[in-house]
Scaffold this active site. Structure first.
Site, PDB file in Angstrom:
ATOM      1  N   LYS A   1       0.843  -1.196   0.000  1.00 38.19           N
ATOM      2  CA  LYS A   1       0.000   0.000   0.000  1.00 38.19           C
ATOM      3  C   LYS A   1       0.877   1.244   0.000  1.00 38.19           C
ATOM      4  CE  LYS A   1      -3.387  -2.571   2.726  1.00 38.19           C
ATOM      5  NZ  LYS A   1      -4.132  -2.688   3.991  1.00 38.19           N
TER       6      LYS A   1
ATOM      7  N   ALA B   1      -3.068  -7.081  10.773  1.00 36.44           N
ATOM      8  CA  ALA B   1      -2.277  -8.288  10.562  1.00 36.44           C
ATOM      9  C   ALA B   1      -2.457  -9.321  11.668  1.00 36.44           C
ATOM     10  CB  ALA B   1      -0.804  -7.913  10.420  1.00 36.44           C
TER      11      ALA B   1
ATOM     12  N   LYS C   1      -6.036   6.020   3.151  1.00 42.36           N
ATOM     13  CA  LYS C   1      -6.566   5.761   4.502  1.00 42.36           C
ATOM     14  C   LYS C   1      -5.459   5.862   5.543  1.00 42.36           C
ATOM     15  CE  LYS C   1      -4.989   1.304   4.933  1.00 42.36           C
ATOM     16  NZ  LYS C   1      -4.397   0.580   6.077  1.00 42.36           N
TER      17      LYS C   1
ATOM     18  N   GLU D   1       3.059   3.778   7.353  1.00 40.82           N
ATOM     19  CA  GLU D   1       3.046   3.971   5.902  1.00 40.82           C
ATOM     20  C   GLU D   1       2.560   5.358   5.503  1.00 40.82           C
ATOM     21  OE1 GLU D   1       1.555   1.554   7.638  1.00 40.82           O
ATOM     22  OE2 GLU D   1       1.548  -0.362   6.588  1.00 40.82           O
TER      23      GLU D   1
END
EC number: 1.1.1.8
Length: 354
Positions: A118, A150, A203, A293
């Site tokens: 992502k 996860a 997101k 991220e």
């Protein structure tokens, strides 16, 4: 029991972080054996000895038919499905070194390839599947996206995601492979590939904003407003880049946004909380093993939005806080002081039913 699922002899996962390990655990329920590529050979041996990824997903025992390896060719050999879960900013470097292995062991056998990373590449402003397409031109590539922490995936807790591909039949093929017979990991098929990738990247940035609200001491009303307006930002960029919008209000968009913006299990949300509390990004990086991220995505997202004339005010303020010496408190005051406007925006285009 879910009917119509597909079982395979061997699966391969490139990328051994928390999410890569979790998806490998899912594949281990569908394949006789699964191989996970890990860049450090010594660490791979430790994981195999302990049957646990103590580096990135501690607390989740690994299935006996799942092994780690530092040999990319060994990982790919005989695989009947290949998942990529390498961090976006490192994906191109891996492919430059190993794309010949994919051509020899994957493309030549028409093996499904699925991108699960992502983000947005800084140098090119490409999404992960688009990067992979440069190395495997004219080869069908799928995407997995949706709300999926996860640790919950690895432990077999109920999870729903989307499998996307330009060809709906390929999306359904991946769906049948990845869906477990007990329904603990269930997939829904779509053709909105770019929508899935945009939602998966954005997101994380929006979760930083949501966490910052929490860090500033706000409560649920403010978070609900941010999630709602953030979803429209995902929609606007999706339509600007040619997506159908099908993924926006489904699992990849609304589903993943709700999850990531509402839980301290999200690294992005946690980073945002710390920023809201006045902790600097440099200090957060110094004290964190893995950077969220959204931190890496905010800057290329800012440039991508400008390139396509997309107005993303919340994401823009996250960029300001991270990279332009902005202040979370001032950013939210600015957002809440913007010009009054109507809620009604153009409806999404109608899409055909799957």
């Amino acid at each position: 029991m879910v009917s119509g699922v597909t079982y395979l002899k061997r699966g391969a996962v490139f990328g051994s972080g928390a999410f890569g390990t979790a998806l490998a655990c899912v594949l281990a329920k569908k394949c006789e054996s699964v191989s996970v590529w890990h860049m450090n050979a010594n660490e791979a041996r430790v994981v195999n000895q302990k049957h646990e990824n103590v580096y990135f997903l501690p607390g989740a025992p690994l299935p006996a038919n799942l092994t780690f390896t530092a040999d990319a060719e060994e990982c790919a050999k005989g695989a009947e499905i290949v998942l990529f879960v390498i961090p976006t900013q490192f994906l191109r470097g891996f492919l430059q070194k190993n794309s010949h292995i994919l051509r020899n062991h994957v493309v030549s056998r028409n093996v499904p390839v699925v991108m699960c990373s992502k983000g947005i590449e800084r140098s090119s402003l490409l999404f992960p599947a688009q990067i992979l397409e440069e190395f495997l031109p004219n080869y069908p590539i799928g995407v997995i996206a949706g709300p999926s922490f996860a640790i919950e995936v690895a432990k077999g807790m109920l999870t729903n995601v989307c499998t996307a591909a330009a060809d709906i039949n390929m999306a359904r093929k991946i769906q049948r492979i990845m869906t477990t017979s007990d329904g603990s990991f269930r997939c829904w098929a779509t053709t909105d590939v770019i929508g899935c990738e945009i939602a998966s990247a954005m997101k994380n940035v929006l979760a930083i904003a949501s966490g910052a609200l929490k860090g500033l001491g706000t409560e649920n009303n403010a978070r609900a407003a941010l999630i709602s307006r953030g979803l429209l930002e995902i929609r606007d960029l999706t339509l600007a880049l040619g997506g159908t919008g099908e993924a926006v209000f489904g699992l990849p968009g609304l589903g993943d946004l709700l999850l990531t913006c509402s839980s301290e299990l999200s690294r992005n949300f946690t980073v945002g909380m710390k920023l809201g509390q006045g902790i600097s990004l440099e200090e957060i990086k110094r004290t964190s093993k893995a950077v969220a991220e959204g931190v890496a995505t905010a800057e290329p997202l800012e440039r991508l939005a400008k390139k396509h004339n997309a107005d993303l005010p919340i994401c823009h303020e996250v960029y300001n806080v991270l990279y332009a010496n902005g202040c979370a408190k001032r950013s939210f005051k600015k957002l809440n002081s913007c010009k009054l406007a109507d809620e009604g925006l153009p409806a999404l285009p109608r899409t055909s039913k799957m």
